[in-house]
Design a protein around this motif. Structure first.
Motif, PDB file in Angstrom:
ATOM      1  N   THR A   1       0.609  -1.278   0.537  1.00 14.24           N
ATOM      2  CA  THR A   1       0.388   0.049  -0.339  1.00 14.24           C
ATOM      3  C   THR A   1       0.900   1.378  -0.196  1.00 14.24           C
ATOM      4  N   VAL A   2       1.720   0.971   0.516  1.00 15.67           N
ATOM      5  CA  VAL A   2       3.145   2.505   0.787  1.00 15.67           C
ATOM      6  C   VAL A   2       3.576   2.348  -0.572  1.00 15.67           C
ATOM      7  N   ALA A   3       4.415   1.542  -1.162  1.00 16.14           N
ATOM      8  CA  ALA A   3       4.343   1.897  -2.780  1.00 16.14           C
ATOM      9  C   ALA A   3       3.670   2.420  -3.628  1.00 16.14           C
ATOM     10  N   ALA A   4       2.013   1.828  -3.541  1.00 14.45           N
ATOM     11  CA  ALA A   4       0.716   2.424  -4.647  1.00 14.45           C
ATOM     12  C   ALA A   4       0.752   3.800  -3.967  1.00 14.45           C
ATOM     13  N   ALA A   5       0.834   4.041  -2.782  1.00 12.92           N
ATOM     14  CA  ALA A   5       0.389   5.665  -2.444  1.00 12.92           C
ATOM     15  C   ALA A   5       1.291   6.410  -2.589  1.00 12.92           C
TER      16      ALA A   5
ATOM     17  N   HIS B   1       3.030   6.274  -5.555  1.00  7.36           N
ATOM     18  CA  HIS B   1       2.647   6.516  -7.286  1.00  7.36           C
ATOM     19  C   HIS B   1       1.412   7.549  -7.120  1.00  7.36           C
ATOM     20  N   GLY B   2       1.287   7.615  -6.276  1.00 10.99           N
ATOM     21  CA  GLY B   2       0.029   8.860  -6.327  1.00 10.99           C
ATOM     22  C   GLY B   2      -1.458   7.719  -5.710  1.00 10.99           C
ATOM     23  N   ARG B   3      -1.563   6.952  -5.388  1.00  5.94           N
ATOM     24  CA  ARG B   3      -2.545   5.870  -6.004  1.00  5.94           C
ATOM     25  C   ARG B   3      -3.338   6.338  -3.832  1.00  5.94           C
ATOM     26  N   HIS B   4      -4.592   6.495  -3.767  1.00  8.30           N
ATOM     27  CA  HIS B   4      -5.531   6.462  -3.133  1.00  8.30           C
ATOM     28  C   HIS B   4      -5.663   4.551  -1.826  1.00  8.30           C
ATOM     29  N   ALA B   5      -4.759   4.455  -1.304  1.00  6.70           N
ATOM     30  CA  ALA B   5      -4.757   3.233  -0.963  1.00  6.70           C
ATOM     31  C   ALA B   5      -5.253   3.023   0.775  1.00  6.70           C
ATOM     32  N   ALA B   6      -5.399   1.990   1.206  1.00  2.98           N
ATOM     33  CA  ALA B   6      -6.383   1.318   2.404  1.00  2.98           C
ATOM     34  C   ALA B   6      -5.814   0.102   2.646  1.00  2.98           C
ATOM     35  N   ILE B   7      -5.066  -0.229   3.876  1.00  8.34           N
ATOM     36  CA  ILE B   7      -5.260  -1.507   4.106  1.00  8.34           C
ATOM     37  C   ILE B   7      -6.714  -1.849   4.886  1.00  8.34           C
ATOM     38  N   VAL B   8      -6.663  -3.015   5.177  1.00  6.06           N
ATOM     39  CA  VAL B   8      -7.258  -3.719   5.886  1.00  6.06           C
ATOM     40  C   VAL B   8      -6.611  -5.238   7.174  1.00  6.06           C
ATOM     41  N   SER B   9      -6.489  -4.591   8.343  1.00  3.40           N
ATOM     42  CA  SER B   9      -5.192  -5.450   9.020  1.00  3.40           C
ATOM     43  C   SER B   9      -5.547  -4.963  10.384  1.00  3.40           C
ATOM     44  N   ALA B  10      -5.047  -5.221  11.151  1.00  2.78           N
ATOM     45  CA  ALA B  10      -5.291  -4.810  12.810  1.00  2.78           C
ATOM     46  C   ALA B  10      -3.566  -4.783  13.096  1.00  2.78           C
TER      47      ALA B  10
END
Length: 333
Positions: A47-51, A53-62
């Motif tokens: 997700t960080v890598a995509a962000a 590149h300007g991508r709106h990224a979110a992660i589902v985790s805990a």
């Protein structure tokens, strides 16, 4: 007033934690004097890598309700990732840490402190942001999330909600330590992982893995045969990374191979996640497969020559600059 839900470029589900990396190379952990901590976990890194590149990224985790959990949330936000779907589990295990050793160019052993489980393996179907998963332009999951309950049930619920939507990606991220326990021999663990992967591939449109992971799932050690078997298993695009030999990608209509970008390796552990985030960027941009693979390969190489993983993820400008330098050197422009 009706609020329109956010549609993310990427929603990934999976591991988060803290990487504690040594500041000394070519020594074992018992001889290391100092460490530096970074955001870690494969899904977090993608997700960080995509962000980057300007991508709106979110992660589902805990995470746990501890200091490292607070660090994970803070780092995700600082690195441009939406942490709204990262739960805080107050009565479970601590936020996991991972240690490694640096023996460049090709030996980076890791120790995962996630026993007997980790918060990101305690997510449940009821806790999922199903609309975000359904609507995301890219949904990214990995094999580790299928290794234990209740995470396995959550992953199944997510893929049922998602359906076989375009750019539904399965990362064949196999680490035997997450599958072996007192009831599983090494062979039984591999068999269980293969069974789970084959079922997940029926719901995916893209599969990504290194050759060893692809062989685990398909039984094929030849990259072309492995890619072809992944297509047969259900995906539309199979990407087989080959380390220093580059990458091979296959669709029903084309086969594209790209050489590895030469680099002096400092830490190879984050290269695959950088490749994944850049792959997402290229696919969303509508680039042809060869251009996408060149871009992703250079992104991975940039991270391999840096110490960290998450904070080492390159921007689009960094990747493009290196690609331009190569083109000039080759007389391509």
């Amino acid at each position: 007033m009706t609020v329109t839900p956010t549609v993310h470029d990427l929603v990934a589900i999976g591991r988060v934690g803290v990487d504690l990396y040594p500041l000394q190379h070519n020594v074992t952990l018992d001889e290391v004097h100092t460490f530096e901590k970074f955001l870690g976990g494969s899904a977090a890194n993608v997700t960080v890598a995509a962000a980057r590149h300007g991508r709106h990224a979110a992660i589902v985790s805990a995470t746990a309700a501890d200091a490292f959990g607070r660090f994970v949330h803070r780092e995700l936000l600082q690195l441009g990732v939406d942490d709204a779907y990262v739960q805080t589990i107050t009565d479970g295990p601590p936020t996991p840490v991972t240690f490694c050793e640096f023996f460049p160019p090709d030996h980076f052993p890791r120790w995962f402190y996630r026993y007997p489980t980790a918060p990101d393996l305690l997510i449940t179907p009821e806790s999922l942001p199903l609309q975000a998963i359904r609507d995301a332009r890219v949904y990214w999951s990995n094999l580790t999330g299928l290794s234990q309950e209740p995470s396995r049930a959550a992953h199944v619920a997510a893929r049922e909600e998602r359906g076989r939507a375009p750019l539904t990606v399965l990362d064949l991220d196999y680490l035997s330590v997450f599958w072996r326990d007192r009831d599983h021999s090494a062979g039984a663990a591999r068999d269980e992982a293969r069974t789970q992967a084959l079922e997940a591939l029926r719901h995916a449109t893209v599969a990504v893995g290194n050759l060893e992971e692809c062989e685990l799932v398909t039984g094929e050690s030849d990259p072309r045969q492995a890619a072809r078997a992944l297509l047969t298993a259900g995906v539309d695009l199979a990407v087989v990374t080959l380390g220093s030999r580059g990458v091979l990608a296959m669709t029903p209509d084309e086969v594209v191979g790209v050489d590895a970008f030469p680099v002096t390796v400092v830490n190879a552990l984050g290269a695959g996640d950088a490749f994944g985030g850049a792959l997402i960027h290229g696919l969303l941009a509508g680039w042809d497969l060869e251009r996408t693979l060149h871009f992703a390969t250079v992104a991975g190489a940039l991270v391999a020559r840096r110490r960290a993983c998450s904070t080492a993820m390159p921007t689009t400008a960094e990747v493009q600059a290196l690609l331009s330098d190569v083109e000039v050197a080759d007389g391509a422009i």
